[in-house]
Write a protein that holds these residues in place. Structure first.
Motif, PDB file in Angstrom:
ATOM      1  N   GLU A   1       0.851  -1.161  -0.133  1.00  0.00           N
ATOM      2  CA  GLU A   1       0.026  -0.033   0.022  1.00  0.00           C
ATOM      3  C   GLU A   1       0.870   1.387  -0.213  1.00  0.00           C
ATOM      4  O   GLU A   1       0.578   2.210  -0.730  1.00  0.00           O
ATOM      5  CB  GLU A   1      -0.928   0.035   0.968  1.00  0.00           C
ATOM      6  CG  GLU A   1      -1.870   1.053   1.223  1.00  0.00           C
ATOM      7  CD  GLU A   1      -1.547   1.883   2.362  1.00  0.00           C
ATOM      8  OE1 GLU A   1      -2.374   2.997   2.774  1.00  0.00           O
ATOM      9  OE2 GLU A   1      -0.332   1.932   2.920  1.00  0.00           O
ATOM     10  N   GLN A   2       1.842   1.263   0.891  1.00  0.00           N
ATOM     11  CA  GLN A   2       3.023   2.221   0.560  1.00  0.00           C
ATOM     12  C   GLN A   2       4.032   1.634   0.971  1.00  0.00           C
ATOM     13  O   GLN A   2       4.374   0.776   1.831  1.00  0.00           O
ATOM     14  CB  GLN A   2       2.356   3.714   1.276  1.00  0.00           C
ATOM     15  CG  GLN A   2       2.086   3.270   2.979  1.00  0.00           C
ATOM     16  CD  GLN A   2       3.279   3.284   3.989  1.00  0.00           C
ATOM     17  OE1 GLN A   2       4.506   3.720   3.427  1.00  0.00           O
ATOM     18  NE2 GLN A   2       3.055   3.392   5.086  1.00  0.00           N
TER      19      GLN A   2
ATOM     20  N   ALA B   1     -11.752  -1.733  14.452  1.00  0.00           N
ATOM     21  CA  ALA B   1     -11.275  -1.941  13.084  1.00  0.00           C
ATOM     22  C   ALA B   1     -11.488  -0.797  12.333  1.00  0.00           C
ATOM     23  O   ALA B   1     -11.039  -0.382  11.532  1.00  0.00           O
ATOM     24  CB  ALA B   1     -11.498  -3.403  12.682  1.00  0.00           C
TER      25      ALA B   1
ATOM     26  N   LEU C   1      -8.695   1.989  15.613  1.00  0.00           N
ATOM     27  CA  LEU C   1      -7.349   1.946  15.430  1.00  0.00           C
ATOM     28  C   LEU C   1      -7.084   2.658  14.051  1.00  0.00           C
ATOM     29  O   LEU C   1      -5.725   2.965  13.735  1.00  0.00           O
ATOM     30  CB  LEU C   1      -7.063   0.433  14.986  1.00  0.00           C
ATOM     31  CG  LEU C   1      -5.653   0.210  14.740  1.00  0.00           C
ATOM     32  CD1 LEU C   1      -4.847   0.382  15.980  1.00  0.00           C
ATOM     33  CD2 LEU C   1      -5.246  -1.333  14.544  1.00  0.00           C
ATOM     34  N   ARG C   2      -8.273   3.189  13.393  1.00  0.00           N
ATOM     35  CA  ARG C   2      -7.646   4.128  12.200  1.00  0.00           C
ATOM     36  C   ARG C   2      -7.236   5.522  12.874  1.00  0.00           C
ATOM     37  O   ARG C   2      -7.191   6.291  11.856  1.00  0.00           O
ATOM     38  CB  ARG C   2      -8.990   4.238  11.398  1.00  0.00           C
ATOM     39  CG  ARG C   2      -9.370   2.858  10.870  1.00  0.00           C
ATOM     40  CD  ARG C   2     -10.569   3.120   9.671  1.00  0.00           C
ATOM     41  NE  ARG C   2     -11.107   1.742   9.373  1.00  0.00           N
ATOM     42  CZ  ARG C   2     -11.472   1.518   7.919  1.00  0.00           C
ATOM     43  NH1 ARG C   2     -11.662   2.393   7.179  1.00  0.00           N
ATOM     44  NH2 ARG C   2     -11.996   0.091   7.923  1.00  0.00           N
ATOM     45  N   PHE C   3      -7.146   5.546  14.119  1.00  0.00           N
ATOM     46  CA  PHE C   3      -6.712   6.954  14.841  1.00  0.00           C
ATOM     47  C   PHE C   3      -5.238   7.286  13.719  1.00  0.00           C
ATOM     48  O   PHE C   3      -4.908   8.271  13.415  1.00  0.00           O
ATOM     49  CB  PHE C   3      -6.497   6.761  16.169  1.00  0.00           C
ATOM     50  CG  PHE C   3      -5.190   6.018  16.449  1.00  0.00           C
ATOM     51  CD1 PHE C   3      -5.131   4.710  16.628  1.00  0.00           C
ATOM     52  CD2 PHE C   3      -4.065   6.852  16.603  1.00  0.00           C
ATOM     53  CE1 PHE C   3      -3.975   4.096  16.980  1.00  0.00           C
ATOM     54  CE2 PHE C   3      -2.644   6.225  16.956  1.00  0.00           C
ATOM     55  CZ  PHE C   3      -2.788   5.082  16.995  1.00  0.00           C
TER      56      PHE C   3
ATOM     57  N   ILE D   1      -0.216  10.444   9.872  1.00  0.00           N
ATOM     58  CA  ILE D   1       0.865  10.281   8.766  1.00  0.00           C
ATOM     59  C   ILE D   1       1.552  11.415   8.138  1.00  0.00           C
ATOM     60  O   ILE D   1       0.787  12.392   7.773  1.00  0.00           O
ATOM     61  CB  ILE D   1       0.114   9.469   7.817  1.00  0.00           C
ATOM     62  CG1 ILE D   1      -0.455   7.829   8.148  1.00  0.00           C
ATOM     63  CG2 ILE D   1       0.647   8.983   6.509  1.00  0.00           C
ATOM     64  CD1 ILE D   1      -1.515   7.363   7.640  1.00  0.00           C
TER      65      ILE D   1
ATOM     66  N   LEU E   1       3.816  11.207  -0.339  1.00  0.00           N
ATOM     67  CA  LEU E   1       3.174  10.091   0.053  1.00  0.00           C
ATOM     68  C   LEU E   1       2.522   9.667  -1.399  1.00  0.00           C
ATOM     69  O   LEU E   1       2.243   8.495  -1.744  1.00  0.00           O
ATOM     70  CB  LEU E   1       2.057  10.490   0.938  1.00  0.00           C
ATOM     71  CG  LEU E   1       1.563   9.272   1.771  1.00  0.00           C
ATOM     72  CD1 LEU E   1       2.594   8.208   2.106  1.00  0.00           C
ATOM     73  CD2 LEU E   1       0.627   9.759   2.703  1.00  0.00           C
TER      74      LEU E   1
ATOM     75  N   PHE F   1       2.525   5.181  -2.894  1.00  0.00           N
ATOM     76  CA  PHE F   1       1.132   4.325  -2.842  1.00  0.00           C
ATOM     77  C   PHE F   1       1.480   3.190  -3.925  1.00  0.00           C
ATOM     78  O   PHE F   1       1.716   3.742  -4.944  1.00  0.00           O
ATOM     79  CB  PHE F   1       0.003   5.119  -3.130  1.00  0.00           C
ATOM     80  CG  PHE F   1      -0.586   6.149  -1.991  1.00  0.00           C
ATOM     81  CD1 PHE F   1      -0.418   5.758  -0.769  1.00  0.00           C
ATOM     82  CD2 PHE F   1      -1.005   7.152  -2.526  1.00  0.00           C
ATOM     83  CE1 PHE F   1      -0.836   6.656   0.262  1.00  0.00           C
ATOM     84  CE2 PHE F   1      -1.183   8.309  -1.503  1.00  0.00           C
ATOM     85  CZ  PHE F   1      -1.331   7.995  -0.305  1.00  0.00           C
TER      86      PHE F   1
ATOM     87  N   LEU G   1      -3.722  12.127   1.864  1.00  0.00           N
ATOM     88  CA  LEU G   1      -4.580  11.033   2.263  1.00  0.00           C
ATOM     89  C   LEU G   1      -5.975  11.443   1.946  1.00  0.00           C
ATOM     90  O   LEU G   1      -6.979  10.474   1.344  1.00  0.00           O
ATOM     91  CB  LEU G   1      -4.641  10.930   3.687  1.00  0.00           C
ATOM     92  CG  LEU G   1      -3.381  10.280   4.125  1.00  0.00           C
ATOM     93  CD1 LEU G   1      -3.375   9.914   5.482  1.00  0.00           C
ATOM     94  CD2 LEU G   1      -3.151   8.764   3.490  1.00  0.00           C
TER      95      LEU G   1
ATOM     96  N   LEU H   1      -5.233   9.978  -2.399  1.00  0.00           N
ATOM     97  CA  LEU H   1      -4.887   8.664  -2.132  1.00  0.00           C
ATOM     98  C   LEU H   1      -5.141   7.681  -3.173  1.00  0.00           C
ATOM     99  O   LEU H   1      -6.220   7.929  -4.116  1.00  0.00           O
ATOM    100  CB  LEU H   1      -6.153   8.262  -1.021  1.00  0.00           C
ATOM    101  CG  LEU H   1      -6.229   6.685  -0.563  1.00  0.00           C
ATOM    102  CD1 LEU H   1      -4.866   6.637   0.496  1.00  0.00           C
ATOM    103  CD2 LEU H   1      -7.315   6.455   0.204  1.00  0.00           C
TER     104      LEU H   1
ATOM    105  N   LEU I   1      -9.414   9.409   2.298  1.00  0.00           N
ATOM    106  CA  LEU I   1      -9.277   8.458   3.107  1.00  0.00           C
ATOM    107  C   LEU I   1     -10.445   8.715   4.249  1.00  0.00           C
ATOM    108  O   LEU I   1     -11.123   7.724   4.858  1.00  0.00           O
ATOM    109  CB  LEU I   1      -7.894   8.037   3.618  1.00  0.00           C
ATOM    110  CG  LEU I   1      -7.779   6.870   4.767  1.00  0.00           C
ATOM    111  CD1 LEU I   1      -8.030   5.826   4.178  1.00  0.00           C
ATOM    112  CD2 LEU I   1      -6.210   6.969   5.032  1.00  0.00           C
TER     113      LEU I   1
ATOM    114  N   ARG J   1     -17.371   3.614   5.514  1.00  0.00           N
ATOM    115  CA  ARG J   1     -17.067   2.182   6.298  1.00  0.00           C
ATOM    116  C   ARG J   1     -17.745   2.113   7.443  1.00  0.00           C
ATOM    117  O   ARG J   1     -18.503   1.044   7.530  1.00  0.00           O
ATOM    118  CB  ARG J   1     -15.519   2.022   6.235  1.00  0.00           C
ATOM    119  CG  ARG J   1     -15.275   0.693   6.636  1.00  0.00           C
ATOM    120  CD  ARG J   1     -15.485  -0.556   5.252  1.00  0.00           C
ATOM    121  NE  ARG J   1     -14.784   0.100   4.398  1.00  0.00           N
ATOM    122  CZ  ARG J   1     -15.255  -0.125   2.934  1.00  0.00           C
ATOM    123  NH1 ARG J   1     -16.551  -0.419   2.754  1.00  0.00           N
ATOM    124  NH2 ARG J   1     -14.446   0.260   2.001  1.00  0.00           N
TER     125      ARG J   1
END
Ligand code: HEM
Length: 603
Positions: free
Chosen positions: A205-206, A291, A295-297, A302, A323, A327, A364, A368, A379, A386
């Protein structure tokens, strides 16, 4: 030949030594390959590596070729002197018109020095080597005998670099996919280099992430080599499982004891409590809110630029990398300096500072995966969507779960979201405070003291990490998992040392890689960092090798077992060999004395 100590192969015409020729000779300490015609090219990489691991082995060998190596002792040859070439796919299997009942050949062309291994797959399952229907031909192509309707699915392959495949003398990279394999969304106009194969396509992914996956693959293989050399009678499966077990424990150690306190803040981290024991009633599975939101904190930390530094900590010739260019660009890891520049960048550059109005950087939210999509993705929008796809309850519901104060209005959030303009914006967008998406509310909270998340995510992370630890039968501190002395070694783990051991050439590093050098004691030499002593994994059959060290022998000696007596015999042999060596030395000294006396008498 487990007891062979010296091997004399000098005065022959050997040009190459086949890989693994000395496997199963754990006591070999003297090897003579001199006066041969050794060609020190990439085929000898395995031997160069073996000598690095067994630095105590005496080897007499001189290169006879190629031209740049003539006359160089093998011990002075470095990996980068061997001119290995990283494997590349020149042509992949194409669609083929097959006739049922006839043979069909799916061809591929791969280059690399040494020649890489090709593993063919059908429907994501590796084709077994002993299959009678499929045959991998000498040129790597796949012959399908007696094709039938199951063969209408085009097979694919991955390239596994033989333990050797490196670029410019670097350590191995991950295996790569075949040209038609899973799409890692790379842009073929940039490079045709294939995607890396790891546990998950997202390793690509990166390239910073791909670099870390590479490091852990190398650490596994490094440990596996050491375990095998220590316990030569272990078979491949045993070596693999034991190395995997150590790596799993190292990752747990680093995540919980080095990383998590800096995310939760030390005070919140204390709520995790000490590890007590395995709780078989606890469900350790990952919760949806963890999930999909908590955790997407990480997305808020970045850095929009991947910094890349050479050995002197100067930018590499290709420069730092926005960035958006990192990717799904696995080729950059191969062609732009390998893993080291990225790792140096990561441990010397701070994470992005999260402020109340700059939560995710615009690489991002605006760029992205822009090389692979006509319109770049966002993102933050994906995360919000999501959460809704998963029907995750809103922010205020999760506050209740975490026993936070009740809120009915946007201003009731002022303790956690202190910026008035942010609260006003939320009001404008959401209307009701109960409409706020959990990821949005969580991300916008002010960070707790010494941490990287606000109180809600701190609570949700803590709850998950506790269940993951206490509900894990194989948690590394569970006394049934490692012997106490092995556990003590695992506790010496640091990510810094792992980067030192597995980077291509990292010799200086911050002791705690989760902090920039400026906020600790600068950088230290890798030699000053403690590392796991693998000898504590010696199976008793190898005890004899290390009995000089009382702490080690104490943990392994079982005087009632026949193995103990075998090990005593090994020790006796050790002493006999030492005695022979001494006698030879005395004889040589006597001869030199006689020569000196003769010379003196003549004068
Ligand atoms: C450049 C760095 C990163 C990029 C480009 C990135 C991108 C993404 C993308 C595109 C997704 C899938 C979103 C979806 O379809 O729902 C995702 C998921 C996720 N990300 Fe990141 N991410 C990055 C770094 C991080 C970090 C540093 C963390 C945490 C510390 C993190 C945690 C997660 C989690 C937990 C998921 C959900 C995974 C799952 O449920 O399978 N990401 N990320």
């Amino acid at each position: 030949m487990p007891r062979l100590e010296r091997l004399y192969l000098h005065n022959n015409r050997l040009e190459r030594i086949p890989p693994d020729s000395f496997t199963g000779m754990p006591k070999l300490h003297k090897l003579r390959l001199d006066s041969n015609a050794l060609i020190c090219d990439c085929n000898m990489l395995w031997l160069v590596r073996m000598l690095t691991v067994h630095s105590d082995m005496t080897v007499a060998a001189t290169c006879y070729g190629p031209a740049n190596a003539i006359g160089t002792p093998l011990s002075a040859i470095k990996e980068q002197d061997l001119n290995c070439k990283y494997p590349e796919i020149m042509q992949g299997p194409e669609d083929l018109l097959i006739e049922f009942g006839k043979d069909a050949v799916f061809s591929c062309t791969v280059t690399g020095d040494p020649e890489p291994e090709i593993v063919w797959f059908r429907d994501s399952v590796a084709i077994p080597l002993d299959s009678t229907r499929y045959e991998v031909m000498n040129n790597g192509s796949l012959m399908v005998h007696n094709a039938d309707e199951t063969d209408v699915v085009r097979p694919d392959f991955i390239i596994v670099p033989r333990d050797t495949a490196v670029a410019e003398g670097r350590k191995p990279l991950l295996p790569t996919t075949g040209i038609n394999a899973m799409d890692c969304r790379r842009n073929l106009d940039e490079s045709t280099r294939a995607c890396f194969v790891a546990g998950d396509i997202r390793a690509n992914e990166q390239i910073g992430l791909a670099a870390m996956h590479t490091i852990w693959m190398r650490e596994h293989n490094r440990l596996a080599l050491q375990l095998k050399s220590l316990n030569s009678f272990w078979d491949g499966e045993k070596v693999y499982q034991e190395a995997r077990k150590i790596v799993g424990a190292q990752i747990q150690m680093i995540t919980y004891y080095h990383w998590l306190p800096l995310i939760l803040g030390r005070e919140h981290f204390k709520k995790l409590g000490e590890y007590k024991e395995y709780d078989s009633y606890l469900n350790p599975s990952v919760s949806n809110v963890f999930a999909t939101a908590a955790l997407r904190f990480g997305h808020s930390m970045i850095n929009p630029v991947l910094h890349r530094y050479d050995e002197n900590f100067d930018p590499i010739p290709q420069g730092h990398l926005l960035l958006r260019h990192a990717f799904f660009s696995p080729w950059r890891l191969v062609d732009e300096g390998g893993v080291d520049p990225l790792l140096r960048g990561m441990f010397t550059t701070p994470a992005k500072l999260k402020t109340s109005t700059q939560n995710l950087n615009s690489e991002l939210t605006e760029k992205l995966f822009y090389t692979a999509h006509a319109v770049a993705l966002d993102l933050a929008a994906i995360n919000i969507q999501r959460g809704r796809d998963h029907a995750i309850p809103g922010y205020t519901k999760w506050r209740e779960v975490c026993n936070m104060s009740e809120v009915n209005d946007f201003d009731d959030l002022s303790n956690e979201i202190s910026d008035q303009t942010v609260r006003d914006k939320l009001k404008h967008l959401y209307g009701s405070v109960h409409n706020i998406d959990v990821w949005v509310g969580g991300i916008l909270e002010d960070q707790v003291d010494g941490g990287k998340v606000g109180p809600l995510f701190s609570c949700l992370l803590l709850e998950q990490f506790k269940r993951l630890r206490d509900g894990d039968r194989l948690w590394f501190e569970n006394p049934t998992v490692f012997k106490p002395e092995q556990l003590a070694q695992i506790k010496k783990t640091s990510l810094a040392r792992i980067l030192c051991d597995n980077g291509d050439n990292i010799d200086t590093i911050g002791e705690n890689v989760f902090l920039i050098p400026e906020v600790q004691d600068g950088m230290v030499s890798c030699d000053d960092l403690s590392s796991i002593d693998i000898r504590f994994w010696a199976d008793c059959e190898s005890c004899g090798d290390y009995t000089q060290d009382s702490t080690l022998s104490r943990t392994r000696r079982d005087t009632t077992s026949t193995k103990y007596h075998d090990s005593q015999n090994y020790r006796l042999n050790d002493l006999e060999t030492a005695n022979e060596d001494l006698q030879e030395m005395v004889r040589n000294l006597q001869k030199r004395l006689e020569l000196l006396e003769e010379t003196c008498n003549r004068q």
